[in-house]
Design an enzyme around this catalytic site. Structure first.
Site, PDB file in Angstrom:
ATOM      1  CB  CYS A   1      23.255  45.961  25.180  1.00 33.34           C
ATOM      2  SG  CYS A   1      22.386  44.558  24.470  1.00 33.34           S
TER       3      CYS A   1
ATOM      4  CG  HIS B   1      24.152  42.290  29.459  1.00 36.29           C
ATOM      5  ND1 HIS B   1      24.150  43.667  29.480  1.00 36.29           N
ATOM      6  CD2 HIS B   1      23.884  41.944  28.159  1.00 36.29           C
ATOM      7  CE1 HIS B   1      23.908  44.136  28.270  1.00 36.29           C
ATOM      8  NE2 HIS B   1      23.734  43.113  27.452  1.00 36.29           N
TER       9      HIS B   1
END
Length: 410
Positions: free
Chosen positions: A95, A343
């Site tokens: 991420c 996200h």
């Protein structure tokens, strides 16, 4: 005419001169190439136009969720937008991929090897089944002893949340206040995935995903892309708007949560933050806003403490006090954060830099802060296996006095 000065200056400052993103959400008619083009063209427009021939280097973050174009994903998108012949490196750090891509861009300019660099990221996540998505998200955790044992990321962060709430005697409502704040901010962001508001009661009564986390405490899986242009001091003078990247810090840690000494801190975040503050010559008290990695609401609470916004054990009180709201003393996640903005793994870090650029150039629209001078972005990979922090400031930012306390809160 090329903007290149023939090799950069290792002593010069580094600047963001353009930043843009695609909307985040679910886009069945889009591809990773088309999303990246949208982000690139947005960044190019914000820079007032960029000649592709002036771009010396490119770094693109992506996990490659779902198995699409696992090899050469970076060149696949940069060639698509017309950066023919420009060397492109794909960055994978879960991420934190495009946060690290931005760091690589800063390093390329600082080293003197480049004067104008593209940093960005892209991910398509919504074209798979729930089971497949869980698999691809899980590969950013410890593979043998977490993912293959059946642990999901929501399960890992639920362990962190349960440990934190118990250790510091904090009510779960603190997590819900984070969700409410970020949804309120995201509702003002036209690029956000979840553009709706919610109440503490909504968040508390939502379906339990992994106790104590409810659905409202978890970010969505999103499609999206983000891109920024990083320039040397000499080249930045050719652009109308520029934001100085005054501090960069990064750190790695054990990938598995079970391998660490504490469930209630992310050591990589703390180390990255301290390095970024030191380079920028500031402390957390000198910030006007921050974009922190809130894949789950507990992650934002931990970031408050790891980045020195408050003492250990005080994050819950900080969240419920209103201090981190858009009109508070220290606004956090004005974009809506991962929780509301979304996200798309590979795009998240660069997307945080887009928000910092907008806030510091007065282009954040309905969520614009009043005269911010310095901001921070904080991007985490997995449950803390990697972290990267950037400090941004306006050219005309008030100097920090030598005798001003810039120490990180312990």
């Amino acid at each position: 005419m090329s903007l290149s000065t023939g090799g950069g200056d290792t002593a010069s400052d580094v600047y963001l001169v353009g930043a843009g993103q695609s909307p985040y959400g679910a886009f069945p008619d889009e591809s990773y190439r088309s999303l990246f083009r949208t982000a690139y063209e947005s960044a190019e427009q914000s820079a007032g136009g960029v000649d592709p021939g002036d771009v010396d280097e490119a770094f693109v973050g992506t996990l490659g969720v779902g198995g699409r174009q696992l090899g050469l994903a970076g060149p696949a998108v940069t060639e698509h937008v017309g950066l023919h012949g420009v060397p492109c490196t794909r960055v994978e750090n879960a991420c934190a991929a495009s946060g690290y891509a931005l760091r690589q861009a800063v390093m390329a300019v600082k080293s003197g090897m480049a004067d104008l660099v593209l940093a960005g990221g892209v991910e398509v996540m919504t074209d798979m089944s729930t089971e497949a998505t869980k698999y691809w998200l899980g590969v950013s955790g410890e593979t043998e002893w977490e993912r293959m044992a059946g642990t999901t990321f929501s399960g890992v962060y639920a362990q962190m949340a349960d440990s934190y709430l118990r250790e510091h005697d904090v009510s779960r409502e603190a997590l819900s206040h984070v969700a409410v704040k970020n949804h309120a901010n995201g509702a003002k962001n036209p690029d956000a995935h979840l553009r709706f508001t919610c109440t503490v009661e909504d968040a508390e009564s939502g379906p339990v995903v992994a106790d104590p986390l409810t659905l409202y405490h978890c970010c969505p899986t999103s499609d999206g892309a983000a891109a920024v242009f990083v320039a040397s001091e000499a080249v930045a003078q050719s652009f109308d708007e520029k934001v100085k990247i005054s501090g960069v810090g990064a750190a790695s840690d054990r990938v598995g949560l079970f391998q660490r000494d504490s469930y209630t801190s992310v050591p990589a975040s703390k180390q990255a933050g301290e390095a970024a503050y030191e380079m920028a010559g500031i402390g957390p008290a000198n910030l006007d806003f921050a974009e922190v990695h809130d894949c789950f609401a507990i992650a934002e609470l931990l970031a408050y403490e790891d980045l020195g916004f408050c003492e250990r054990g005080e994050a819950g009180a900080l969240a419920t006090s209103g201090a981190t709201a858009i009109d508070g003393e220290m606004p956090v996640n004005t974009s809506g954060g991962l929780k509301s903005k979304g996200h798309p793994i590979g795009a998240t870090g660069a997307g945080q830099a887009v928000e910092a650029f907008k806030q510091l150039t007065g282009k954040a629209g309905a969520r614009q802060l009043d005269d911010p001078q310095r901001g921070l972005t904080h991007n985490v990979g997995g449950s803390g296996g990697a972290a990267v922090v950037h400090v941004f400031e306006r050219e005309d930012a008030d100097p920090v006095a030598d005798d001003e306390n810039t120490e990180v809160v312990r």
